[in-house]
Design a protein around this motif. Structure first.
Motif, PDB file in Angstrom:
ATOM      1  N   ASN A  66       0.797  -1.233   0.000  1.00  0.00           N
ATOM      2  CA  ASN A  66       0.000   0.000   0.000  1.00  0.00           C
ATOM      3  C   ASN A  66       0.830   1.282   0.000  1.00  0.00           C
ATOM      4  O   ASN A  66       0.315   2.353   0.325  1.00  0.00           O
ATOM      5  CB  ASN A  66      -0.955   0.017   1.203  1.00  0.00           C
ATOM      6  CG  ASN A  66      -2.000  -1.074   1.134  1.00  0.00           C
ATOM      7  OD1 ASN A  66      -2.545  -1.359   0.068  1.00  0.00           O
ATOM      8  ND2 ASN A  66      -2.270  -1.715   2.262  1.00  0.00           N
ATOM      9  N   ASN A  67       2.107   1.177  -0.337  1.00  0.00           N
ATOM     10  CA  ASN A  67       2.928   2.385  -0.432  1.00  0.00           C
ATOM     11  C   ASN A  67       2.490   3.224  -1.626  1.00  0.00           C
ATOM     12  O   ASN A  67       2.363   2.692  -2.733  1.00  0.00           O
ATOM     13  CB  ASN A  67       4.402   2.016  -0.592  1.00  0.00           C
ATOM     14  CG  ASN A  67       5.000   1.453   0.675  1.00  0.00           C
ATOM     15  OD1 ASN A  67       4.648   1.889   1.765  1.00  0.00           O
ATOM     16  ND2 ASN A  67       5.888   0.488   0.552  1.00  0.00           N
ATOM     17  N   PRO A  68       2.245   4.518  -1.465  1.00  0.00           N
ATOM     18  CA  PRO A  68       1.842   5.348  -2.606  1.00  0.00           C
ATOM     19  C   PRO A  68       2.982   5.491  -3.604  1.00  0.00           C
ATOM     20  O   PRO A  68       4.152   5.614  -3.225  1.00  0.00           O
ATOM     21  CB  PRO A  68       1.503   6.692  -1.963  1.00  0.00           C
ATOM     22  CG  PRO A  68       2.248   6.699  -0.674  1.00  0.00           C
ATOM     23  CD  PRO A  68       2.303   5.282  -0.211  1.00  0.00           C
ATOM     24  N   VAL A  69       2.645   5.429  -4.862  1.00  0.00           N
ATOM     25  CA  VAL A  69       3.631   5.539  -5.943  1.00  0.00           C
ATOM     26  C   VAL A  69       3.357   6.817  -6.714  1.00  0.00           C
ATOM     27  O   VAL A  69       2.223   7.066  -7.138  1.00  0.00           O
ATOM     28  CB  VAL A  69       3.550   4.315  -6.878  1.00  0.00           C
ATOM     29  CG1 VAL A  69       4.440   4.507  -8.101  1.00  0.00           C
ATOM     30  CG2 VAL A  69       3.936   3.048  -6.123  1.00  0.00           C
ATOM     31  N   GLN A 117      -6.666   9.840  -6.118  1.00  0.00           N
ATOM     32  CA  GLN A 117      -7.075  10.419  -4.837  1.00  0.00           C
ATOM     33  C   GLN A 117      -6.140  11.546  -4.413  1.00  0.00           C
ATOM     34  O   GLN A 117      -6.590  12.564  -3.866  1.00  0.00           O
ATOM     35  CB  GLN A 117      -7.083   9.326  -3.768  1.00  0.00           C
ATOM     36  CG  GLN A 117      -8.180   8.295  -3.937  1.00  0.00           C
ATOM     37  CD  GLN A 117      -8.006   7.099  -3.004  1.00  0.00           C
ATOM     38  OE1 GLN A 117      -7.158   7.122  -2.108  1.00  0.00           O
ATOM     39  NE2 GLN A 117      -8.791   6.061  -3.227  1.00  0.00           N
ATOM     40  N   ARG A 118      -4.843  11.382  -4.683  1.00  0.00           N
ATOM     41  CA  ARG A 118      -3.860  12.398  -4.286  1.00  0.00           C
ATOM     42  C   ARG A 118      -3.800  13.551  -5.281  1.00  0.00           C
ATOM     43  O   ARG A 118      -3.220  14.600  -5.001  1.00  0.00           O
ATOM     44  CB  ARG A 118      -2.478  11.760  -4.169  1.00  0.00           C
ATOM     45  CG  ARG A 118      -2.405  10.653  -3.142  1.00  0.00           C
ATOM     46  CD  ARG A 118      -1.070   9.941  -3.201  1.00  0.00           C
ATOM     47  NE  ARG A 118      -0.005  10.746  -2.626  1.00  0.00           N
ATOM     48  CZ  ARG A 118       1.290  10.536  -2.829  1.00  0.00           C
ATOM     49  NH1 ARG A 118       1.672   9.558  -3.644  1.00  0.00           N
ATOM     50  NH2 ARG A 118       2.193  11.287  -2.258  1.00  0.00           N
ATOM     51  N   GLY A 119      -4.366  13.341  -6.480  1.00  0.00           N
ATOM     52  CA  GLY A 119      -4.397  14.402  -7.475  1.00  0.00           C
ATOM     53  C   GLY A 119      -3.092  14.610  -8.208  1.00  0.00           C
ATOM     54  O   GLY A 119      -2.856  15.674  -8.782  1.00  0.00           O
ATOM     55  N   ARG A 120      -2.240  13.593  -8.231  1.00  0.00           N
ATOM     56  CA  ARG A 120      -0.980  13.709  -8.966  1.00  0.00           C
ATOM     57  C   ARG A 120      -0.380  12.329  -9.197  1.00  0.00           C
ATOM     58  O   ARG A 120      -0.705  11.369  -8.509  1.00  0.00           O
ATOM     59  CB  ARG A 120       0.024  14.574  -8.212  1.00  0.00           C
ATOM     60  CG  ARG A 120       0.452  14.039  -6.855  1.00  0.00           C
ATOM     61  CD  ARG A 120       1.286  15.045  -6.082  1.00  0.00           C
ATOM     62  NE  ARG A 120       1.725  14.558  -4.782  1.00  0.00           N
ATOM     63  CZ  ARG A 120       2.850  13.893  -4.574  1.00  0.00           C
ATOM     64  NH1 ARG A 120       3.654  13.631  -5.604  1.00  0.00           N
ATOM     65  NH2 ARG A 120       3.192  13.480  -3.373  1.00  0.00           N
ATOM     66  N   GLY A 121       0.500  12.274 -10.173  1.00  0.00           N
ATOM     67  CA  GLY A 121       1.170  11.020 -10.503  1.00  0.00           C
ATOM     68  C   GLY A 121       1.448  10.960 -11.990  1.00  0.00           C
ATOM     69  O   GLY A 121       0.877  11.727 -12.784  1.00  0.00           O
ATOM     70  N   SER A 162      -7.899  14.178 -13.094  1.00  0.00           N
ATOM     71  CA  SER A 162      -7.452  13.848 -11.739  1.00  0.00           C
ATOM     72  C   SER A 162      -6.041  14.326 -11.455  1.00  0.00           C
ATOM     73  O   SER A 162      -5.487  14.023 -10.394  1.00  0.00           O
ATOM     74  CB  SER A 162      -7.534  12.334 -11.516  1.00  0.00           C
ATOM     75  OG  SER A 162      -8.845  11.859 -11.694  1.00  0.00           O
ATOM     76  N   GLY A 163      -5.440  15.036 -12.391  1.00  0.00           N
ATOM     77  CA  GLY A 163      -4.082  15.503 -12.200  1.00  0.00           C
ATOM     78  C   GLY A 163      -3.035  14.432 -12.426  1.00  0.00           C
ATOM     79  O   GLY A 163      -1.871  14.599 -12.047  1.00  0.00           O
ATOM     80  N   VAL A 164      -3.432  13.317 -13.027  1.00  0.00           N
ATOM     81  CA  VAL A 164      -2.518  12.204 -13.287  1.00  0.00           C
ATOM     82  C   VAL A 164      -2.193  12.171 -14.774  1.00  0.00           C
ATOM     83  O   VAL A 164      -3.077  12.311 -15.618  1.00  0.00           O
ATOM     84  CB  VAL A 164      -3.141  10.863 -12.847  1.00  0.00           C
ATOM     85  CG1 VAL A 164      -2.195   9.703 -13.157  1.00  0.00           C
ATOM     86  CG2 VAL A 164      -3.475  10.896 -11.358  1.00  0.00           C
ATOM     87  N   ARG A 165      -0.905  11.976 -15.086  1.00  0.00           N
ATOM     88  CA  ARG A 165      -0.457  11.960 -16.478  1.00  0.00           C
ATOM     89  C   ARG A 165      -0.081  10.546 -16.910  1.00  0.00           C
ATOM     90  O   ARG A 165       0.332   9.717 -16.106  1.00  0.00           O
ATOM     91  CB  ARG A 165       0.728  12.909 -16.655  1.00  0.00           C
ATOM     92  CG  ARG A 165       0.400  14.347 -16.289  1.00  0.00           C
ATOM     93  CD  ARG A 165       1.527  15.308 -16.620  1.00  0.00           C
ATOM     94  NE  ARG A 165       2.678  15.151 -15.739  1.00  0.00           N
ATOM     95  CZ  ARG A 165       3.790  15.896 -15.834  1.00  0.00           C
ATOM     96  NH1 ARG A 165       3.875  16.818 -16.790  1.00  0.00           N
ATOM     97  NH2 ARG A 165       4.792  15.719 -14.999  1.00  0.00           N
ATOM     98  N   VAL A 166      -0.240  10.293 -18.206  1.00  0.00           N
ATOM     99  CA  VAL A 166       0.077   8.976 -18.779  1.00  0.00           C
ATOM    100  C   VAL A 166       0.863   9.172 -20.066  1.00  0.00           C
ATOM    101  O   VAL A 166       0.467   9.970 -20.928  1.00  0.00           O
ATOM    102  CB  VAL A 166      -1.201   8.169 -19.078  1.00  0.00           C
ATOM    103  CG1 VAL A 166      -0.837   6.794 -19.660  1.00  0.00           C
ATOM    104  CG2 VAL A 166      -2.051   7.995 -17.820  1.00  0.00           C
ATOM    105  N   THR A 167       1.963   8.449 -20.197  1.00  0.00           N
ATOM    106  CA  THR A 167       2.812   8.558 -21.382  1.00  0.00           C
ATOM    107  C   THR A 167       3.172   7.178 -21.904  1.00  0.00           C
ATOM    108  O   THR A 167       3.617   6.317 -21.145  1.00  0.00           O
ATOM    109  CB  THR A 167       4.118   9.317 -21.054  1.00  0.00           C
ATOM    110  OG1 THR A 167       3.802  10.629 -20.576  1.00  0.00           O
ATOM    111  CG2 THR A 167       5.003   9.425 -22.289  1.00  0.00           C
TER     112      THR A 167
END
Length: 237
Positions: A66-69, A117-121, A162-167
């Motif tokens: 459950n460590n956030p990545v 949930q954290r709004g970034r990644g 959600s502030g999450v990016r995908v490449t």
């Protein structure tokens, strides 16, 4: 300190990315199957080895604890034996689909909800030019890379607000161990002769550049291919 999870980190592109992210101050979770290679990699400050089979979903879930990545690099992949599809073994087909696609989707499912949930990644997927163009004797590999490309692009739209990016990393001929077990040393040497292949460190540098883009920018995919054709291809003309 941000955490980056890199799969297939024991060699090639994955190892180069793990080392680059550790150098840039990330806490790197280096995931792979080769315990000896992971042990060597763990001597680099900032790198934590995770020796696990990517297709073992329970083991992967327990390893993450459950460590956030913050950054996920879905890089692990295999190349099934080169052959016409009608001559392929079902076990090789199943393994390629499991590692190159199914396991990556499952791992992403573990990571992406917390990112949202954290709004970034930022999530990266190592695709291939084989996912965007057909190659003989590589039907299953092409299919898995096309699938991962389609998944990455659709996922980007799902998480966009959600502030999450995908490449998606669309890689061409890279000098790695991908063909080690299916091509002879002579054929591999010919493929990479004359500095006509992208190096793993080149991919790592490009990934670092994309990560450094403003949060308002998402590089949906980047193609990284050799500037020159392979010497063997030139000799055929």
């Amino acid at each position: 300190m941000d955490t980056a999870l890199v799969t297939g980190a024991t060699s090639g592109v994955g190892r180069a990315i793990a080392l680059r992210l550790a150098q840039e101050g990330y806490n790197v979770l280096a995931m792979g199957r080769n315990a000896a290679a992971l042990d060597e990699l763990s001597r680099t400050p900032g790198v934590t080895p995770i020796c696990v089979e990517l297709t073992d979903r329970e083991a992967v879930c327990e390893a993450l604890d459950n460590n956030p990545v913050d950054v996920l690099v879905n890089n692990a992949g295999i190349m099934p034996p080169l052959s016409a599809f009608q001559d392929s073994e079902q076990a090789d087909i199943d393994a390629a689909i499991a590692v190159n696609f199914s396991a990556q989707v499952a791992l992403t499912r573990l990571v992406v909800p917390v990112m949202c949930q954290r709004g970034r990644g930022h999530m990266f997927f190592t695709g291939s030019t084989a996912g965007h163009a057909p190659f003989p004797n590589m039907a299953v590999y092409c299919a898995t890379k096309a699938a991962i490309g389609g998944f990455a692009q659709a996922l980007r739209l799902d998480v966009a607000n959600s502030g999450v990016r995908v490449t998606e990393i669309v890689a061409g001929r890279i000098e790695t161990n991908l063909y080690h077990d299916i091509l002879s040393a002579e054929k591999r040497a010919a493929m990479y002769a004359g500095q006509t292949a992208v190096q793993p460190e080149d991919v790592a540098e490009m990934l670092s550049t994309v990560l450094a883009m403003p949060a308002s920018v998402d590089v949906s995919r980047f193609d990284i291919v050799p500037a020159r054709k392979a010497e063997s291809a030139n000799k055929q003309k």
